[in-house]
Design an enzyme around this catalytic site. Structure first.
Site, PDB file in Angstrom:
ATOM      1  N   GLY A  12       0.814  -1.211   0.000  1.00 18.34           N
ATOM      2  CA  GLY A  12       0.000   0.000   0.000  1.00 18.34           C
ATOM      3  C   GLY A  12       0.847   1.261   0.000  1.00 18.34           C
ATOM      4  O   GLY A  12       2.091   1.216   0.108  1.00 18.34           O
ATOM      5  N   ASP A  13       0.189   2.418  -0.207  1.00 19.33           N
ATOM      6  CA  ASP A  13       0.839   3.733  -0.180  1.00 19.33           C
ATOM      7  C   ASP A  13       1.926   3.894  -1.235  1.00 19.33           C
ATOM      8  O   ASP A  13       2.918   4.600  -1.030  1.00 19.33           O
ATOM      9  CB  ASP A  13       1.440   4.014   1.226  1.00 19.33           C
ATOM     10  N   LYS A  16      -0.556   5.529  -5.546  1.00 20.59           N
ATOM     11  CA  LYS A  16      -1.599   5.230  -6.541  1.00 20.59           C
ATOM     12  C   LYS A  16      -2.443   6.471  -6.814  1.00 20.59           C
ATOM     13  O   LYS A  16      -2.827   6.744  -7.941  1.00 20.59           O
ATOM     14  CB  LYS A  16      -2.506   4.094  -6.025  1.00 20.59           C
ATOM     15  N   LYS A  18      -1.686   9.665  -6.689  1.00 16.18           N
ATOM     16  CA  LYS A  18      -1.025  10.608  -7.598  1.00 16.18           C
ATOM     17  C   LYS A  18      -1.181  10.146  -9.050  1.00 16.18           C
ATOM     18  O   LYS A  18      -1.503  10.932  -9.942  1.00 16.18           O
ATOM     19  CB  LYS A  18       0.470  10.737  -7.250  1.00 16.18           C
ATOM     20  N   ASN A  38     -10.080   2.539   4.822  1.00 17.24           N
ATOM     21  CA  ASN A  38      -8.702   2.202   5.222  1.00 17.24           C
ATOM     22  C   ASN A  38      -7.705   2.819   4.238  1.00 17.24           C
ATOM     23  O   ASN A  38      -6.556   3.057   4.570  1.00 17.24           O
ATOM     24  CB  ASN A  38      -8.494   0.683   5.321  1.00 17.24           C
ATOM     25  N   GLY A  40      -5.899   5.623   1.962  1.00 15.98           N
ATOM     26  CA  GLY A  40      -5.625   7.060   2.063  1.00 15.98           C
ATOM     27  C   GLY A  40      -4.814   7.427   0.842  1.00 15.98           C
ATOM     28  O   GLY A  40      -3.632   7.092   0.752  1.00 15.98           O
ATOM     29  N   HIS A  41      -5.443   8.029  -0.142  1.00 16.40           N
ATOM     30  CA  HIS A  41      -4.772   8.350  -1.402  1.00 16.40           C
ATOM     31  C   HIS A  41      -4.550   9.857  -1.478  1.00 16.40           C
ATOM     32  O   HIS A  41      -5.498  10.631  -1.398  1.00 16.40           O
ATOM     33  CB  HIS A  41      -5.611   7.859  -2.585  1.00 16.40           C
ATOM     34  N   GLN A 228      -5.008  -0.195  -1.323  1.00  8.43           N
ATOM     35  CA  GLN A 228      -3.991  -1.045  -0.683  1.00  8.43           C
ATOM     36  C   GLN A 228      -2.976  -1.518  -1.732  1.00  8.43           C
ATOM     37  O   GLN A 228      -2.824  -0.870  -2.754  1.00  8.43           O
ATOM     38  CB  GLN A 228      -4.637  -2.242   0.047  1.00  8.43           C
ATOM     39  N   THR A 243      -5.209  -7.126   4.302  1.00  7.81           N
ATOM     40  CA  THR A 243      -6.518  -6.518   4.465  1.00  7.81           C
ATOM     41  C   THR A 243      -7.569  -7.567   4.069  1.00  7.81           C
ATOM     42  O   THR A 243      -7.232  -8.713   3.783  1.00  7.81           O
ATOM     43  CB  THR A 243      -6.633  -5.202   3.666  1.00  7.81           C
ATOM     44  N   THR A 303      -1.317   8.154   5.693  1.00  5.76           N
ATOM     45  CA  THR A 303      -2.309   9.146   5.272  1.00  5.76           C
ATOM     46  C   THR A 303      -3.605   8.986   6.064  1.00  5.76           C
ATOM     47  O   THR A 303      -4.300   9.954   6.345  1.00  5.76           O
ATOM     48  CB  THR A 303      -2.620   8.949   3.769  1.00  5.76           C
ATOM     49  N   THR A 304      -3.936   7.765   6.449  1.00  6.36           N
ATOM     50  CA  THR A 304      -5.188   7.502   7.153  1.00  6.36           C
ATOM     51  C   THR A 304      -5.015   7.558   8.657  1.00  6.36           C
ATOM     52  O   THR A 304      -5.839   8.122   9.369  1.00  6.36           O
ATOM     53  CB  THR A 304      -5.746   6.119   6.718  1.00  6.36           C
ATOM     54  N   VAL A 418       9.294  11.664  -9.436  1.00  5.19           N
ATOM     55  CA  VAL A 418      10.377  12.255  -8.624  1.00  5.19           C
ATOM     56  C   VAL A 418       9.847  13.321  -7.657  1.00  5.19           C
ATOM     57  O   VAL A 418      10.580  14.206  -7.235  1.00  5.19           O
ATOM     58  CB  VAL A 418      11.488  12.845  -9.525  1.00  5.19           C
ATOM     59  N   GLY A 419       8.574  13.250  -7.330  1.00  7.55           N
ATOM     60  CA  GLY A 419       7.982  14.193  -6.380  1.00  7.55           C
ATOM     61  C   GLY A 419       6.479  14.070  -6.409  1.00  7.55           C
ATOM     62  O   GLY A 419       5.920  13.480  -7.344  1.00  7.55           O
TER      63      GLY A 419
HETATM   64  P1  GDP Z   1      -1.494   5.790  -2.084  1.00  8.82           P
HETATM   65  O1  GDP Z   1      -2.222   5.286  -0.905  1.00  8.82           O
HETATM   66  O2  GDP Z   1      -0.900   4.685  -2.904  1.00  8.82           O
HETATM   67  O3  GDP Z   1      -2.284   6.737  -2.947  1.00  8.82           O
HETATM   68  O4  GDP Z   1      -0.253   6.634  -1.523  1.00  8.82           O
HETATM   69  P2  GDP Z   1      -0.277   7.682  -0.296  1.00  8.82           P
HETATM   70  O5  GDP Z   1      -0.964   8.903  -0.743  1.00  8.82           O
HETATM   71  O6  GDP Z   1      -0.758   7.027   0.941  1.00  8.82           O
HETATM   72  O7  GDP Z   1       1.258   7.930  -0.074  1.00  8.82           O
HETATM   73  C1  GDP Z   1       2.088   8.439  -1.084  1.00  8.82           C
HETATM   74  C2  GDP Z   1       2.737   9.758  -0.597  1.00  8.82           C
HETATM   75  O8  GDP Z   1       3.842  10.065  -1.405  1.00  8.82           O
HETATM   76  C3  GDP Z   1       1.812  10.948  -0.702  1.00  8.82           C
HETATM   77  O9  GDP Z   1       2.085  11.816   0.363  1.00  8.82           O
HETATM   78  C4  GDP Z   1       2.214  11.581  -2.030  1.00  8.82           C
HETATM   79  O10 GDP Z   1       1.928  12.971  -2.088  1.00  8.82           O
HETATM   80  C5  GDP Z   1       3.695  11.336  -2.037  1.00  8.82           C
HETATM   81  N1  GDP Z   1       4.313  11.145  -3.361  1.00  8.82           N
HETATM   82  C6  GDP Z   1       3.771  10.668  -4.507  1.00  8.82           C
HETATM   83  N2  GDP Z   1       4.706  10.519  -5.463  1.00  8.82           N
HETATM   84  C7  GDP Z   1       5.876  10.925  -4.922  1.00  8.82           C
HETATM   85  C8  GDP Z   1       7.221  10.991  -5.402  1.00  8.82           C
HETATM   86  O11 GDP Z   1       7.547  10.611  -6.516  1.00  8.82           O
HETATM   87  N3  GDP Z   1       8.155  11.477  -4.532  1.00  8.82           N
HETATM   88  C9  GDP Z   1       7.855  11.883  -3.269  1.00  8.82           C
HETATM   89  N4  GDP Z   1       8.837  12.340  -2.508  1.00  8.82           N
HETATM   90  N5  GDP Z   1       6.602  11.797  -2.773  1.00  8.82           N
HETATM   91  C10 GDP Z   1       5.635  11.325  -3.593  1.00  8.82           C
HETATM   92  P1  IMO Z   2      -3.787   2.635   0.554  1.00  7.02           P
HETATM   93  O1  IMO Z   2      -4.960   2.435  -0.390  1.00  7.02           O
HETATM   94  C1  IMO Z   2      -1.190   0.904   3.611  1.00  7.02           C
HETATM   95  C2  IMO Z   2      -2.932  -2.150   6.202  1.00  7.02           C
HETATM   96  C3  IMO Z   2      -3.094  -1.799   7.670  1.00  7.02           C
HETATM   97  C4  IMO Z   2      -2.951  -3.176   8.289  1.00  7.02           C
HETATM   98  C5  IMO Z   2      -3.641  -4.080   7.285  1.00  7.02           C
HETATM   99  C6  IMO Z   2      -5.091  -4.406   7.613  1.00  7.02           C
HETATM  100  O2  IMO Z   2      -3.657   4.000   1.093  1.00  7.02           O
HETATM  101  O3  IMO Z   2      -2.533   2.101  -0.048  1.00  7.02           O
HETATM  102  P2  IMO Z   2      -7.351  -3.015   7.553  1.00  7.02           P
HETATM  103  O4  IMO Z   2      -7.734  -1.745   8.235  1.00  7.02           O
HETATM  104  O5  IMO Z   2      -7.443  -2.974   6.069  1.00  7.02           O
HETATM  105  O6  IMO Z   2      -8.051  -4.221   8.116  1.00  7.02           O
HETATM  106  O7  IMO Z   2      -5.804  -3.214   7.935  1.00  7.02           O
HETATM  107  O8  IMO Z   2      -3.599  -3.401   6.047  1.00  7.02           O
HETATM  108  N1  IMO Z   2      -3.558  -1.209   5.261  1.00  7.02           N
HETATM  109  C7  IMO Z   2      -2.883  -0.329   4.517  1.00  7.02           C
HETATM  110  N2  IMO Z   2      -1.562  -0.036   4.493  1.00  7.02           N
HETATM  111  N3  IMO Z   2      -2.027   1.516   2.758  1.00  7.02           N
HETATM  112  C8  IMO Z   2      -3.346   1.225   2.745  1.00  7.02           C
HETATM  113  O9  IMO Z   2      -4.202   1.728   1.820  1.00  7.02           O
HETATM  114  C9  IMO Z   2      -3.835   0.296   3.677  1.00  7.02           C
HETATM  115  N4  IMO Z   2      -5.051  -0.205   3.968  1.00  7.02           N
HETATM  116  C10 IMO Z   2      -4.872  -1.134   4.922  1.00  7.02           C
HETATM  117  O10 IMO Z   2      -2.095  -0.918   8.097  1.00  7.02           O
HETATM  118  O11 IMO Z   2      -1.596  -3.549   8.344  1.00  7.02           O
HETATM  119 MG    MG Z   3      -2.220   5.478   1.173  1.00  7.11          MG
END
Ligand code: GDP
Ligand code: IMO
Ligand code: MG
Length: 430
Positions: A12-13, A16, A18, A38, A40-41, A228, A243, A303-304, A418-419
């Site tokens: 996860g994180d 996606k 962006k 759960n 956080g995008h 995720q 999850t 993020t969440t 790259v950001g």
């Molecule tokens: P998601 O859950 O897959 O949508 O990702 P999240 O939003 O939880 O976490 C990604 C974080 O990285 C966010 O704070 C974005 O703003 C940041 N981000 C995205 N692309 C880049 C990158 O290329 N470089 C850096 N430094 N940050 C990035």
């Molecule tokens: P995005 O979409 C990162 C993780 C939780 C925990 C496990 C189970 O932002 O990438 P849950 O609440 O789903 O039962 O938790 O999954 N988890 C994530 N980790 N990014 C997420 O979503 C996640 N959604 C759940 O931290 O380990």
């Molecule tokens: Mg996230």
């Protein structure tokens, strides 16, 4: 005809949000099909940052329809808050959003169960969920008898159903042993609140199966936004530290109600290193100052939930596995700029399990806990690359790193980030 899927390949994180925001410009419908709040995008546009939990990341593009399907578990008050906060920021939400009447509803007892179970399982066995009621809601969906779908909120039998379920759930919660949670479940109050939420959402609720099948058959461009990452997939991830939905590419069709014939491209999204939030095995995790440095530079905090993310090296064994599992065509490699902070970069190319070299991803969490990563070390580049806009202008070491990742994973790198900003993205002609 075009169905494009964006799938996270790690835990996860992977950024996606962006990527979905960026690719939405060429799409007509963006679909969230599994998971719930759960997720956080994050989407960054200029000086504005948007954190989306339920609403698809296509919402910032006023020309695109955003759809939440029956595979999602929906928390109505969270959803309404999200709609309100975007509307307050002048984003057109209500005109561009549809929600499936088949989506299962996260009810207060699911939140209570998630908290109670979390407290009951501390230590190594603790999953470390986001406490958003995801597991209990999906459990009731599969169990069927005590589930509530969004469409049920509008039916005359809804109050009676809530009374029956609350009575059962109170007994369940006594079993887990949290009396304060039990006392807080009041059927009449829940009925009143949820009928109120239903009223506020009613213009958005529809049969999204028909809507999406009509769109696909009319040749519209659909983008499927995974939540995720594939290593958290309930069937194919690092079970039980996963999850409760199919977060790999395999979940797209069942979750969305759109059959495979309409999907023609899958992009796998990965960070150039690895992170994980919550419990569970993480072979390449760094416990030293290098890991802390990556966390600080990458701002690796959830993020969440705001929890610090565990950080480690890129794991090519894991990402090769999830890339194959998700049927990806190309890779989007995110956060390359963060690796500018390290002198040398490790890539995990295989695992050592008790002296045996293994290149396939183990199916059991206990095996994953004891594997020793086998690393290949590449030189870093140690210069700021956040202003680079053409792939050819990246330092040679950075391109060598991406080439090696691509070779080990077995897929070409199409996108490099790259950001956080939209502009900080490079597309390669393949
Ligand atoms: P998601 O859950 O897959 O949508 O990702 P999240 O939003 O939880 O976490 C990604 C974080 O990285 C966010 O704070 C974005 O703003 C940041 N981000 C995205 N692309 C880049 C990158 O290329 N470089 C850096 N430094 N940050 C990035
Ligand atoms: P995005 O979409 C990162 C993780 C939780 C925990 C496990 C189970 O932002 O990438 P849950 O609440 O789903 O039962 O938790 O999954 N988890 C994530 N980790 N990014 C997420 O979503 C996640 N959604 C759940 O931290 O380990
Ligand atoms: Mg996230």
């Amino acid at each position: 005809m075009s169905g494009l899927c964006i799938i996270g390949l790690q835990w996860g994180d992977e950024a996606k949000g962006k990527l979905v925001d960026l690719l939405t410009a060429k799409q007509e419908v963006v679909v969230r099909y599994q998971g719930g709040a759960n997720a956080g995008h994050t989407v960054v546009v200029g000086d504005q940052t948007y954190k989306l939990h339920h609403i698809p990341s296509g919402i910032l593009n006023a020309e695109v329809l955003n759809v939440i399907t029956g595979g999602v578990v929906l928390n109505p008050p969270t959803m309404l808050d999200e709609i309100q906060s975007l509307t307050d920021r002048d984003i057109q939400v209500k005109r561009n959003l549809k929600i499936s009447d088949r989506a299962h509803v996260v009810m207060p007892w699911h939140l209570a169960e998630d908290r109670a179970l979390d407290q009951a399982t501390q230590g190594d066995n603790n999953i470390g969920t986001t406490l958003r009621g995801i597991g209990p809601c999906y459990r009731d969906k599969v169990g069927r008898s005590y589930a509530i779908r969004l469409g049920d909120l509008y039916r005359p039998e809804f109050p009676e159903r809530v009374r029956e379920i609350v009575e059962v759930k109170q007994r369940v919660l006594v079993g887990i042993g949290d009396e304060s949670e039990i006392a807080s479940l009041n059927a009449d109050e829940i009925i009143r609140q949820y009928q109120g939420y239903a009223e506020q959402l009613k213009d958005l609720v529809c049969d999204t199966n028909t809507l999406l099948l009509d769109a696909a058959e009319a040749g519209k461009k659909l983008l499927f936004e995974g939540a995720q990452g594939a290593l958290l997939d309930i069937d194919h991830g690092t079970f039980p530290f996963v999850t409760s939905s199919n977060s790999s590419g395999l979940g797209v069709c069942a979750g969305s109600g759109v059959p495979p014939r309409w999907i023609d491209k899958v992009i796998g999204v990965a960070k150039c290193y690895s992170t994980r939030v919550g419990g569970g095995p993480f072979p390449t995790e760094l416990h030293d100052e290098v890991g802390q440095n990556i966390r600080d530079v990458g701002k690796e905090y959830g993020t969440t939930t705001g929890r610090p993310r565990r950080c480690g090296w890129f794991d090519a064994v894991a990402v090769r596995y999830t890339s194959r599992l998700s049927g990806i065509d190309t890779l989007a490699m995110m956060m390359l700029d963060v690796l500018s902070c390290v002198d040398e970069i490790n890539i995990c190319t295989a695992y050592d399990i008790g002296g045996t070299v293994v290149k396939e991803f183990p199916s059991h969490a206990e095996d994953l806990k004891v594997v020793k990563p086998i690393y290949e070390t590449l030189p870093g580049w140690k210069v700021d690359i956040t202003e680079v806009r053409n792939y050819e202008d990246l330092p040679q070491q950075a391109r060598d790193y991406l080439d090696r990742v691509s070779e080990l994973v077995g897929r070409p790198v199409e996108i490099v980030s790259v950001g956080p900003d939209r502009a900080q993205t490079m597309f390669r002609e393949l």
